[in-house]
Design an enzyme around this catalytic site. Structure first.
Site, short mmCIF file in Angstrom:
data_model
loop_
_atom_site.label_atom_id
_atom_site.label_comp_id
_atom_site.label_asym_id
_atom_site.label_seq_id
_atom_site.Cartn_x
_atom_site.Cartn_y
_atom_site.Cartn_z
N THR A 61 0.84 -1.20 0.00
CA THR A 61 0.00 0.00 0.00
C THR A 61 0.87 1.25 0.00
O THR A 61 1.83 1.33 0.77
CB THR A 61 -0.91 -0.01 1.25
OG1 THR A 61 -1.69 -1.20 1.22
CG2 THR A 61 -1.82 1.21 1.27
N CYS A 81 25.67 4.69 8.18
CA CYS A 81 25.28 3.29 7.99
C CYS A 81 26.42 2.33 8.27
O CYS A 81 26.23 1.14 8.38
CB CYS A 81 24.79 3.07 6.56
SG CYS A 81 23.67 4.35 6.05
#
Ligand SMILES: *Cc1c(COP(=O)(O)O)cnc(C)c1O
Length: 375
Positions: A240, A323
């Site tokens: 969605t 990261c």
């Protein structure tokens, strides 16, 4: 206690108030699922369509080419694995660069384990790719070339248009993927003019929300979906749609201005001039072409990570990628920096709203720390 000055805008940025205001109705009033065939769904779908068109215009692509993802990590995975899987008959060789983000290098390593061949090109001492090396690495079975627009640690801008031209001249032509997570909203990204086939974007580095990005794909390119389910995004990315985030993403891109970059450049030039009053400071990466907000500096004769800890109360900066915190930077290593230099490097990520006075405070803290730490 007062928080330190935020100078880590290559890691992430705060959400702009205008972005927040544009998003708000889509969490509450207009909460429909854009896939639903009623008024609520249509409202949401219309907002997604407007955002899609706006982003496509920005990248000079078609709206159908915009595939919304959770960010640049997912966009890179979709581009690299999606092309590799969809074009197996054409070859199994992929080319990229040693200084890429982990979100490019790791999908490539993953494919290597599945039997693909990967060539990682070195960079020049200024961090830029040597086009002759790229030309020499191309083979008839090369399916994809992936080169980032702007480096997240050192900010250098790779010559995308030249790479695009070089690839267009090669036969067979590999697909050209660009991770533009850092470059979006800061430099022009014209996919047609630059010969880019696939472009990875993210919102949270340009004052948009986290958790939304896109892969923009030129018309007619086959891509194997990596998320399967409800068939959204023309069967290329199920799930969605995050309507509010999508609206925020497009708004963030719309409000980014070249003027902001000019101001950042002036501020960065000032910061660099001030820092050079210290001896033994080296700029990492070319001064130009480079993201206006990035300054990455090595400080000689400063032990380990002590510099970062010493200035932490004054300024929030990083030694490199958020990261891969803890690991020595593979980017600085590729520039030929020693282990000691890498440890004593700081990435200053300047951003909107920062002032000269703040830069002066930062310089004062760094100067004090460096003097204390040097033998
Ligand atoms: C931040 C960044 C990513 C990861 O983007 P997310 O949207 O956080 O997944 C990928 N590549 C580069 C160059 C980045 O700077």
């Amino acid at each position: 206690m007062q928080r330190p000055i935020y100078c880590d805008h290559q890691a992430t940025t705060p959400v702009d108030r205008r972005v927040l205001a544009a998003m708000e109705p889509y969490w509450t009033d207009m909460f429909g699922n854009p896939g639903s065939g009623h008024r609520y769904g249509w409202e949401a779908a219309a907002a997604v369509d407007r955002s899609r068109t706006s982003l496509a215009q920005f990248a000079n692509a078609t709206p159908e080419g915009v595939i919304f993802t959770s960010g640049a990590t997912e966009a890179n995975n979709l581009a690299i694995k999606g092309i590799a899987e969809a074009h197996l008959e054409r070859g199994r060789h992929l080319v990229s660069v040693v200084t890429e983000h982990a979100a490019v290098l790791d999908p490539l390593r993953y494919l290597e384990r599945l039997g693909f061949e990967v060539t990682l090109l070195p960079v020049q001492p200024d961090g830029l790719l040597d086009l002759d090396r790229l030309r020499a690495a191309l083979r008839p079975d090369t399916i994809l070339v992936s080169v980032m627009a702007a480096n997240n640690e050192i900010g250098v801008l790779q010559p995308l248009a030249e790479i695009g031209t070089l690839l267009q001249q090669s036969d067979p032509k590999p697909f050209f993927h660009v991770d533009a997570a850092q470059a979006l909203g800061k430099i022009p990204l014209d996919m047609q003019a630059m010969g880019i086939d696939l472009l990875s974007l993210t919102a949270h580095k340009i004052y948009g929300p986290k958790g939304i990005g896109a892969l923009v794909v030129q018309a007619g390119i086959d891509l194997a979906a990596q998320l399967h389910g409800g068939g959204q995004e023309q069967q290329r990315r199920a799930g969605t749609l995050y309507v509010a985030q999508i609206v925020g993403f497009a708004t963030a891109v719309e409000i980014a201005t070249p003027q902001a970059q000019t101001e950042l450049l002036a501020l960065r030039t000032f910061l660099w001039q001030q820092l050079q009053n210290l001896d033994g400071v080296t700029l990492n990466g070319a001064w130009q072409p480079r993201l206006a907000g990035n300054l990455n500096v090595s400080f000689e004769d400063v032990p380990g990570n002590s510099l970062l800890s010493a200035i932490r109360e004054t300024v929030a900066v990083s030694s490199g990628s958020a990261c891969s915190a803890g690991k020595p930077s593979h980017v600085l290593k590729a520039l030929g920096r020693s282990a000691a230099e890498i440890q004593a490097s700081v990435r200053f990520g300047l951003g909107r709203g920062m002032t000269r006075a703040e830069c002066e405070q930062i310089v004062a803290a760094v100067t004090t720390a460096v003097h204390q730490l040097r033998p």
